[in-house]
Design a protein around this motif. Sequence first.
Motif, short mmCIF file in Angstrom:
data_model
loop_
_atom_site.label_atom_id
_atom_site.label_comp_id
_atom_site.label_asym_id
_atom_site.label_seq_id
_atom_site.Cartn_x
_atom_site.Cartn_y
_atom_site.Cartn_z
N ALA A 71 0.83 -1.21 0.00
CA ALA A 71 0.00 0.00 0.00
C ALA A 71 0.87 1.26 0.00
O ALA A 71 0.60 2.20 -0.76
N PHE A 72 1.91 1.27 0.82
CA PHE A 72 2.78 2.45 0.92
C PHE A 72 3.43 2.77 -0.42
O PHE A 72 3.42 3.92 -0.87
N PHE A 73 3.97 1.76 -1.07
CA PHE A 73 4.68 2.02 -2.33
C PHE A 73 3.73 2.26 -3.50
O PHE A 73 4.08 2.99 -4.42
N ILE A 74 2.54 1.73 -3.46
CA ILE A 74 1.54 2.07 -4.49
C ILE A 74 1.12 3.53 -4.30
O ILE A 74 1.05 4.30 -5.26
N ILE A 75 0.85 3.91 -3.07
CA ILE A 75 0.42 5.29 -2.80
C ILE A 75 1.50 6.28 -3.17
O ILE A 75 1.22 7.32 -3.80
N THR A 76 2.75 6.00 -2.79
CA THR A 76 3.83 6.95 -3.08
C THR A 76 4.23 6.95 -4.54
O THR A 76 4.94 7.87 -4.99
N SER A 77 3.80 5.96 -5.32
CA SER A 77 4.14 5.91 -6.74
C SER A 77 3.17 6.71 -7.61
O SER A 77 3.43 6.92 -8.78
N THR A 78 2.07 7.12 -7.04
CA THR A 78 1.12 7.93 -7.81
C THR A 78 1.66 9.33 -7.99
O THR A 78 2.45 9.81 -7.17
N PRO A 79 1.26 10.02 -9.05
CA PRO A 79 1.79 11.37 -9.29
C PRO A 79 1.49 12.37 -8.16
O PRO A 79 2.33 13.18 -7.82
N TYR A 80 0.32 12.30 -7.60
CA TYR A 80 -0.07 13.20 -6.51
C TYR A 80 -0.62 12.38 -5.35
O TYR A 80 -1.83 12.26 -5.19
#
Length: 146
Positions: free
Chosen positions: A103-112
């Motif tokens: 979840a952390f890396f999916i969230i931080t991989s989004t543009p915003y």
Amino acid sequence: MLKKLRLSVIDIIVIVIMLAGLVCIRIFQEQLFYDPLIAFFKLGRGKVLPPFDKMRLFYGLAFRYLLNTVFSLIIIWIIFKNYQVFKLSAILYIVLFVLLCVAFFIITSTPYPDLLLVFYVRRFLIQPLLLLLFVPAFYYQRYIKP
């Protein structure tokens, strides 16, 4: 009827040492772990995440989570002295680590990315919050629930 935990003096000393270990992880977090988000969230002024090395951050989060998990599982073992409780806790720690990291890396991989969501997912990875959830839950299950 409320049953009491039976802890020896040695048990209490070990629990205090493990809690001191958890406190030391928190006190020395900036020296022990790579986490540029500590300063980012401490200042609280940014609208965009600072640049960071994802693999290095993952290893820092994983190492910190591992240390918190080891200290927490020792505390859980000493309090309950029950293999099933210990095993369930260990499994939950592993499953939650995988889910929270993904979840952390999916969230931080989004543009915003949603900064509040990043903050709280990261908080579960770096703080021993699960210990604060598991001990009362297992205590209730074992001693209070009929």
